[in-house]
Design a protein around this motif. Structure first.
Motif, PDB file in Angstrom:
ATOM      1  N   PRO A  67       0.820  -1.206   0.000  1.00 24.12           N
ATOM      2  CA  PRO A  67       0.000   0.000   0.000  1.00 24.12           C
ATOM      3  C   PRO A  67       0.861   1.265   0.000  1.00 24.12           C
ATOM      4  O   PRO A  67       1.855   1.364   0.721  1.00 24.12           O
ATOM      5  N   ARG A  68       0.454   2.213  -0.858  1.00 20.97           N
ATOM      6  CA  ARG A  68       1.150   3.497  -0.949  1.00 20.97           C
ATOM      7  C   ARG A  68       0.115   4.617  -0.817  1.00 20.97           C
ATOM      8  O   ARG A  68      -0.941   4.590  -1.462  1.00 20.97           O
ATOM      9  N   CYS A  69       0.410   5.574   0.027  1.00 18.19           N
ATOM     10  CA  CYS A  69      -0.475   6.718   0.232  1.00 18.19           C
ATOM     11  C   CYS A  69      -0.573   7.520  -1.060  1.00 18.19           C
ATOM     12  O   CYS A  69       0.444   7.892  -1.646  1.00 18.19           O
ATOM     13  N   THR A  70      -1.797   7.776  -1.501  1.00 22.56           N
ATOM     14  CA  THR A  70      -1.960   8.557  -2.726  1.00 22.56           C
ATOM     15  C   THR A  70      -1.826  10.055  -2.465  1.00 22.56           C
ATOM     16  O   THR A  70      -1.670  10.831  -3.396  1.00 22.56           O
ATOM     17  N   ALA A  71      -1.843  10.469  -1.199  1.00 25.78           N
ATOM     18  CA  ALA A  71      -1.684  11.885  -0.864  1.00 25.78           C
ATOM     19  C   ALA A  71      -0.216  12.300  -0.836  1.00 25.78           C
ATOM     20  O   ALA A  71       0.148  13.353  -1.361  1.00 25.78           O
ATOM     21  N   CYS A  72       0.664  11.478  -0.215  1.00 20.12           N
ATOM     22  CA  CYS A  72       2.069  11.885  -0.065  1.00 20.12           C
ATOM     23  C   CYS A  72       3.061  10.903  -0.676  1.00 20.12           C
ATOM     24  O   CYS A  72       4.251  11.201  -0.766  1.00 20.12           O
ATOM     25  N   GLY A  73       2.600   9.716  -1.077  1.00 23.25           N
ATOM     26  CA  GLY A  73       3.479   8.744  -1.711  1.00 23.25           C
ATOM     27  C   GLY A  73       4.216   7.808  -0.772  1.00 23.25           C
ATOM     28  O   GLY A  73       4.978   6.957  -1.217  1.00 23.25           O
ATOM     29  N   ALA A  74       3.993   7.925   0.535  1.00 23.01           N
ATOM     30  CA  ALA A  74       4.670   7.036   1.491  1.00 23.01           C
ATOM     31  C   ALA A  74       4.077   5.635   1.425  1.00 23.01           C
ATOM     32  O   ALA A  74       2.861   5.473   1.365  1.00 23.01           O
ATOM     33  N   PHE A  75       4.954   4.645   1.430  1.00 20.46           N
ATOM     34  CA  PHE A  75       4.497   3.258   1.514  1.00 20.46           C
ATOM     35  C   PHE A  75       4.203   2.935   2.966  1.00 20.46           C
ATOM     36  O   PHE A  75       4.816   3.497   3.877  1.00 20.46           O
ATOM     37  N   ARG A  76       3.264   2.032   3.190  1.00 19.66           N
ATOM     38  CA  ARG A  76       2.964   1.611   4.558  1.00 19.66           C
ATOM     39  C   ARG A  76       2.659   0.119   4.608  1.00 19.66           C
ATOM     40  O   ARG A  76       1.651  -0.347   4.122  1.00 19.66           O
TER      41      ARG A  76
END
Length: 143
Positions: free
Chosen positions: A35-44
């Motif tokens: 999963p990657r945040c679509t707001a900031c691009g950070a993976f989690r």
């Protein structure tokens, strides 16, 4: 040389929720998604309800080739129950995935001697179909 074994099927269980279901759905298809945040691009990884960086809930599931390096591991020599004595030794490993900002994924090592497992070892993903509806990641030395 001691060949590693896999943990007994009875020890492997998965409880998915709304935040992890896409991961397990892809696993059932033998695909690794992160999963990657679509707001900031950070993976989690592991998947979580909120981005650790910006607290957004927006997420995109990015396919990953399933290669990484051993970040940490342990060797389990003692079975949880006497009846599981033929399932040891097994080696759970924490594998760091490249190009994900440091995300790590846990899985048992396979196709390797216990004494050959080491931190920094290049590994590749092998999916283990434990039972109907349960597929989990395992790792073997990279070819």
């Amino acid at each position: 040389m001691t060949e590693v074994r896999l943990p007994a099927d009875v020890l492997v269980g998965v409880t998915a929720d709304v935040f992890t279901q896409p991961f397990w759905d892809a696993a059932a298809e033998h695909r690794l998604v992160v999963p990657r945040c679509t707001a900031c691009g950070a993976f989690r990884l592991p998947p979580s309800p909120f981005c650790w960086q910006c607290q957004s809930q927006a997420v995109d599931w990015v396919e990953h080739p399933g290669r990484g390096t051993v970040y940490s591991f342990t060797v389990v020599h003692h079975p949880l129950l006497p009846s599981l004595s033929d399932t040891v030794p097994y080696v759970p490993a924490v594998v760091e995935l490249p190009d994900t900002g440091g995300c790590r994924l846990v899985g048992a090592m396979t196709d390797v001697a216990v004494e050959d497992v080491h931190i920094g070892m290049a590994v590749e993903l092998v999916w283990r179909d434990v039972r109907e509806g349960t597929t989990v990641p395992t790792w073997r030395p990279a070819a």
